[in-house]
Write an enzyme that holds these catalytic residues in place. Structure first.
Site, short mmCIF file in Angstrom:
data_model
loop_
_atom_site.label_atom_id
_atom_site.label_comp_id
_atom_site.label_asym_id
_atom_site.label_seq_id
_atom_site.Cartn_x
_atom_site.Cartn_y
_atom_site.Cartn_z
CE1 TYR A 49 -4.43 -0.77 -0.22
CE2 TYR A 49 -3.57 -2.76 0.81
CZ TYR A 49 -4.57 -2.10 0.12
OH TYR A 49 -5.72 -2.77 -0.24
N PRO A 84 -13.53 1.28 -22.28
CG PRO A 84 -11.19 1.43 -22.29
CD PRO A 84 -12.40 1.78 -21.49
N GLY A 135 -15.04 4.03 -16.10
CA GLY A 135 -13.79 3.36 -15.73
C GLY A 135 -13.91 2.35 -14.62
CG HIS A 194 -14.01 1.20 -2.35
ND1 HIS A 194 -13.83 0.61 -3.58
CD2 HIS A 194 -15.26 0.85 -1.97
CE1 HIS A 194 -14.92 -0.06 -3.92
NE2 HIS A 194 -15.81 0.08 -2.96
NE ARG A 196 -2.89 0.28 -5.13
CZ ARG A 196 -4.14 0.17 -4.69
NH1 ARG A 196 -4.41 -0.65 -3.71
NH2 ARG A 196 -5.10 0.89 -5.21
CB SER A 227 -14.57 -4.09 -13.72
OG SER A 227 -14.39 -4.07 -12.33
#
Ligand SMILES: NC(=O)c1ccc[n+]([C@@H]2O[C@H](COP(=O)([O-])OP(=O)(O)OC[C@H]3O[C@@H](n4cnc5c(N)ncnc54)[C@H](O)[C@@H]3O)[C@@H](O)[C@H]2O)c1
Length: 253
Positions: free
Chosen positions: A70, A223, A196, A126, A73, A198
């Site tokens: 983390y 996309p 963007g 989140h 990230r 899923s």
């Protein structure tokens, strides 16, 4: 590529809506250089096992590995910059709110790029990777930008405590206040964008269905196909960084 006339229809709907709600996911930040979780290329989960990294059990078993990942990230997030998609959403918020239309941005992203771009009414479903929380006292703070020196990091609040990222891990509840705002926004939403994401992580994945059930306008920008692609009114098979500026061009004409 979506036709200009279709984009114009969507732009017009934004200006006459009651409440525009936008849900964003990791794909929006992909053009800022941040990896997505799921997707054909470069997805974080294809290189790491999420169950080893994004669960309370993983943190209990190997807190050094989890906090190191983390923090890596977090460093990537600090170096990233908002892209054209983030900036277009700032414009969208300014334009619709100036017309008296409600606007709520619900993001699953933990990178704070919407805030840095200048979005105002934005809620993090989140949590944020830039906030870290003490395992003993529950207090949280924004650590300085330098990488942590030890893993798991020691808590500044209690000598027995360690720090964990203030993100929502699999199996953990979402922040109650953010859920309340999201539920309220969805009640009056008549134009809905899914960008963007899923669309497999709930509750965000279920938002589109709520609007569809009430007959609102739904738009997906991705996309790749997702479980909601066949359900929305318009699916733009494009990157958010190119489609959203096209929408803004139509709204401000
Ligand atoms: N930047 C971040 O904050 C970040 C990064 C990775 C994962 N996450 C986490 O991912 C979880 C939810 O999954 P998700 O749905 O947000 O992400 P996801 O990784 O599951 O899906 C990303 C989606 O974005 C699409 N995509 C890729 N490039 C795109 C682009 N340029 N324009 C538009 N769409 C594009 C992909 O096709 C895919 O459907 C959340 O828990 C979130 O915290 C956040």
């Amino acid at each position: 590529m979506m036709r200009e006339s279709t984009i114009q229809t969507i732009a017009d709907a934004c200006l006459t809506a009651r409440h525009v709600v936008v849900v964003t996911g990791a794909g929006l930040s992909a053009e800022s250089g941040l990896s997505t979780f799921r997707g054909p290329r470069e997805a974080l989960w294809s290189r790491y096992d999420p169950m080893r990294l994004a669960t309370p059990e993983a943190f209990e078993q190997d807190p050094a590995l989890v906090t190191r990942w983390y923090d890596w990230r977090r460093q990537a997030g600090l170096q990233a910059r908002p892209n054209a998609g983030h900036l277009a959403l700032v414009c969208l918020e300014r334009i619709v709110t100036a017309s008296g239309v409600g606007f709520t941005l619900l993001t699953q992203n933990v990178d704070r790029l919407h805030h840095r771009a200048g979005s105002v009414n934005v809620y993090e479903l989140h949590g944020s990777i830039h906030e870290w929380r003490c395992t003993v006292t529950g207090q949280s703070f924004e650590p300085p930008p330098q990488p942590f020196q030890e893993f798991p990091p020691r808590s500044p609040f209690d000598p027995r405590g360690r720090l964990r990222p203030a993100v929502v891990w699999f199996g953990e509840p979402l922040p109650a206040e953010v859920l309340r705002v999201a539920a309220e926004a969805m009640e009056s939403c008549d134009v809905f964008f899914s960008i963007g994401t899923s669309s497999v992580v709930y509750p965000a994945a279920g938002f589109a269905e709520q609007v569809i059930a009430r007959g609102g306008l739904t738009i997906e920008v991705n996309p790749n196909e997702t479980p909601i692609s066949g359900r929305v009114n318009h699916a733009a098979r494009e990157s958010s960084g190119s489609w959203l500026p096209r929408l803004i061009a139509h709204i401000s004409l």
